[in-house]
Design a protein around this motif. Structure first.
Motif, mmCIF file in Angstrom:
data_model
loop_
_atom_site.group_PDB
_atom_site.id
_atom_site.type_symbol
_atom_site.label_atom_id
_atom_site.label_comp_id
_atom_site.label_asym_id
_atom_site.label_seq_id
_atom_site.Cartn_x
_atom_site.Cartn_y
_atom_site.Cartn_z
ATOM 1 N N MET A 1 0.825 -1.190 0.000
ATOM 2 C CA MET A 1 0.000 0.000 0.000
ATOM 3 C C MET A 1 0.868 1.253 0.000
ATOM 4 N N ALA A 2 1.911 1.261 0.797
ATOM 5 C CA ALA A 2 2.797 2.425 0.871
ATOM 6 C C ALA A 2 3.434 2.708 -0.484
ATOM 7 N N ALA A 3 3.768 1.646 -1.213
ATOM 8 C CA ALA A 3 4.375 1.826 -2.534
ATOM 9 C C ALA A 3 3.400 2.506 -3.501
ATOM 10 N N LYS A 4 2.121 2.179 -3.389
ATOM 11 C CA LYS A 4 1.109 2.795 -4.255
ATOM 12 C C LYS A 4 0.962 4.280 -3.919
ATOM 13 N N GLU A 5 0.918 4.591 -2.632
ATOM 14 C CA GLU A 5 0.825 5.993 -2.204
ATOM 15 C C GLU A 5 2.058 6.773 -2.658
ATOM 16 N N THR A 6 3.229 6.162 -2.528
ATOM 17 C CA THR A 6 4.475 6.804 -2.950
ATOM 18 C C THR A 6 4.470 7.057 -4.447
ATOM 19 N N ALA A 7 3.977 6.099 -5.223
ATOM 20 C CA ALA A 7 3.907 6.274 -6.674
ATOM 21 C C ALA A 7 2.982 7.438 -7.040
ATOM 22 N N ILE A 8 1.874 7.562 -6.336
ATOM 23 C CA ILE A 8 0.951 8.676 -6.596
ATOM 24 C C ILE A 8 1.616 9.993 -6.204
#
Length: 174
Positions: A1-8
Motif C-alpha cells: 500500500m505504501a508503494a502505491k501511495e508513494t507512486a501517486i
C-alpha cells in the motif's frame, strides 16, 4: 500500500497540474464520493489519477500509476477495481480523453482478470484463487454488464478479435 501511495506522490510531484485536470468532467461524476481508502490496499488518490487521465501531458503516466494502484500483484485486482470501472468505461468512451487507447487496454486486462475460475480446475484455483475468495471478479462482471452498451462500442474499437471477445464476454455480450 505504501508503494502505491508513494507512486501517486511521485506522479503528483512530476505533474502538479494534473490535480485539477478533469474536474467537473461528466465521466467522473461521483468519483470523489467513493471512499477509495476504505478498500484494502487502495490508495486514496484514485480520483486524482482518474482526473489526470484527461491531462494530455500526464495521461499516459496517470494510466500507468492507476493500473498499478488497481492491481495487487500480477494475478489479483484490487477490491476497488469494480468501483473504478464505471469511470474507466465512461472515460474510455470519450474521444477527447488522451489516454483512451491505454484505457481500452486496461479494460481488457480487467475483463481478463474478472473471468470466473472453474472451481474444479485445481491449478487455476491454486494460481488465481477461487471466485469465492475474490468477489471482485463477479463485481467487475456486473459493472461491465451494467455498462454493456459502452462495452459493445469499445469492443468494436479494439484491434484484435481476442481483445474484442474478452471485453464483450465480461459484459455477457455475444
Amino acid at each position: 500500500m505504501a508503494a502505491k501511495e508513494t507512486a501517486i506522490d511521485r506522479f503528483l510531484d512530476e505533474y502538479p497540474r494534473a490535480v485539477d485536470a478533469g474536474r467537473g468532467h461528466p465521466a467522473l461524476q461521483g468519483c470523489e464520493d467513493v471512499r477509495w481508502s476504505e478498500f484494502p490496499e487502495c490508495p486514496a488518490g484514485i480520483p486524482v489519477l482518474l482526473r489526470a487521465l484527461l491531462d494530455r501531458e500526464a495521461a499516459s503516466e496517470a494510466n500507468r500509476v492507476l493500473t498499478d494502484s488497481l492491481h495487487n500483484g500480477i494475478t489479483a485486482m484490487n477490491l476497488a477495481t469494480p468501483a473504478a470501472l464505471p469511470f474507466l468505461l465512461r472515460l474510455a468512451n470519450d474521444p477527447q480523453v488522451p489516454a483512451r487507447s491505454e484505457l481500452r487496454d486496461l479494460l481488457v486486462t480487467i475483463a481478463g482478470s474478472s473471468e470466473s475460475i472453474d472451481a474444479h480446475d485445481e491449478v487455476s484455483v491454486l494460481w488465481f484463487g477461487s471466485d469465492s475468495e475474490h468477489p471482485g471478479r463477479e463485481q467487475c462482471r456486473a459493472a461491465f454488464t451494467q455498462h454493456a452498451g459502452v462495452v459493445a462500442i469499445l469492443a468494436e474499437e479494439l484491434a484484435g478479435p481476442t481483445q474484442q471477445t474478452k471485453l464483450r464476454q465480461a459484459a455477457g455480450l455475444p
